[in-house]
Design an enzyme around this catalytic site. Sequence first.
Site, PDB file in Angstrom:
ATOM      1  CB  SER A 143      -0.960  -0.051   1.194  1.00 57.05           C
ATOM      2  OG  SER A 143      -1.972   0.914   1.054  1.00 57.05           O
ATOM      3  CG  ASP A 215      -7.088  -3.119  -2.649  1.00 56.68           C
ATOM      4  OD1 ASP A 215      -7.657  -2.220  -1.979  1.00 56.68           O
ATOM      5  OD2 ASP A 215      -5.904  -3.450  -2.497  1.00 56.68           O
ATOM      6  CG  HIS A 247      -5.519  -2.579   0.771  1.00 62.10           C
ATOM      7  ND1 HIS A 247      -4.902  -2.314  -0.429  1.00 62.10           N
ATOM      8  CD2 HIS A 247      -4.912  -1.769   1.691  1.00 62.10           C
ATOM      9  CE1 HIS A 247      -3.974  -1.372  -0.263  1.00 62.10           C
ATOM     10  NE2 HIS A 247      -3.954  -1.031   1.019  1.00 62.10           N
TER      11      HIS A 247
END
Lengths: 268, 268
Positions: A143, A215, A247
Amino acid sequence: MKTLSESRCFGGTQGVYSHASEVTGTQMTFGLYMPPHPTGAVLWYLSGLTCTHENAMTKAGMQALAAEAGLAVVFPDTSPRGDAVADDDAFDLGQGAGFYVDATKGPWAQHFKMESYITEDLPETVFAAFDLDPERQAVTGHSMGGHGALTLAMKHQGRYRSVSAFAPICNPSVSDWGRPQLTAYTGTTEPHDATLLLEDRGLDAPLMIDTGLSDQFWDKLGTEAFLAALVRTRTPAEIGLRDGYDHSYFFVSSFAAAHVAFHAEHLA
Amino acid sequence: MKTLSESRCFGGTQGVYSHASEVTGTQMTFGLYMPPHPTGAVLWYLSGLTCTHENAMTKAGMQALAAEAGLAVVFPDTSPRGDAVADDDAFDLGQGAGFYVDATKGPWAQHFKMESYITEDLPETVFAAFDLDPERQAVTGHSMGGHGALTLAMKHQGRYRSVSAFAPICNPSVSDWGRPQLTAYTGTTEPHDATLLLEDRGLDAPLMIDTGLSDQFWDKLGTEAFLAALVRTRTPAEIGLRDGYDHSYFFVSSFAAAHVAFHAEHLA
């Protein structure tokens, strides 16, 4: 450097250490996994928003694979911390959200120097304290940490022998996870945008990226723009768009083996 | 049963669910990992002091191995919870510290029915909602959860085809982790002591135990007494005393593969 804890893990040692960082002007904590039979190669794992050094160390499942490959893994914190350090109520600005840049603006300029921390201060500490090889470094991240891995690799060409990312933020100039923060820290976004950096400078290291197609933050990642840039720039890459994955660390851990194997191959 | 979240993980699904438990009289949350190609076999993972359903689910590293073996893994909570539920300031009594017994004493008697919860209520919910085979159950656990795995297997002979434990509390009658709590909950300790139960009833399922020789809570576990009882009762067991390992999830995850393989073999 101070040892906060050391636990045996897959035959090696999962340590947590702290040190005074000159660039951030704060005490910084990091995790380091030393495999039972280290080859000297080291993988930097940059974490995402809200994370400390601890999250990936306990949840990403890297150690089993790093132990097999003889790879050390460093888990840095994601920002300077402390009462004297600027912060914001938002989870995605300030402490826990350093975005791997050196801040030059406002209250952030004093301590938020995460690019220098990750590429200068922390390596200096790590290579002084552990018998590891500065010539065999690789970087990965999740991320915001994927943004860090991609951008630091492109800003510091030649430093990392391989680069990978899990669900990276890769076009932050047009993302709520990037534009407001990079602007607050540095007054600009372009120099810190993986998609723009790729078009501008290219990437001279092997690249692997995995992102989940379910995600929940897909809109914030900029995957489409980055893939388009990879194609336009004819950049070699192994890209996984993973059906059903979100995610979370359940996603990261599911693909950790492939990333560790990828880096181990290029660090051999 | 309510679905709180579902994340893809190693090709399967890591879910978090809640349901109203009749025996505890509370809403209970649990995790369940469903592998991509389930065989129907199910492993119960009982967690330790202070843990919720979440800790092992995110830190024990069971999913990669369960996915390979086609094994579902259930991660129950360690106690009833809520403002209306009795609690204590100590981390090792009350919420987060159910000790896998049915309380009969004091304020605990109303909700703290963890033996019935783990052996009746939760299985009923799980087997109604998921296509799993009640004839192929196994149980494992860590620390207080290891105590749970050993004692529930001996109290409910025939239920679990195989039993394992990571650093179990196995002689709680003489431990600060056991005597005060079991006495508070039930007025006695002997019927809930794995060492005494083994001498009294034996264990009719294959057994695997791993404990770290650098476990910082070694004095509270009663490993020596339990091993002596195994020898005295001629109980078959695979026992690992692991050099340098402590009580953490770094220890659990290091040996998770061996435990999953052990259960998969006996559930096949």
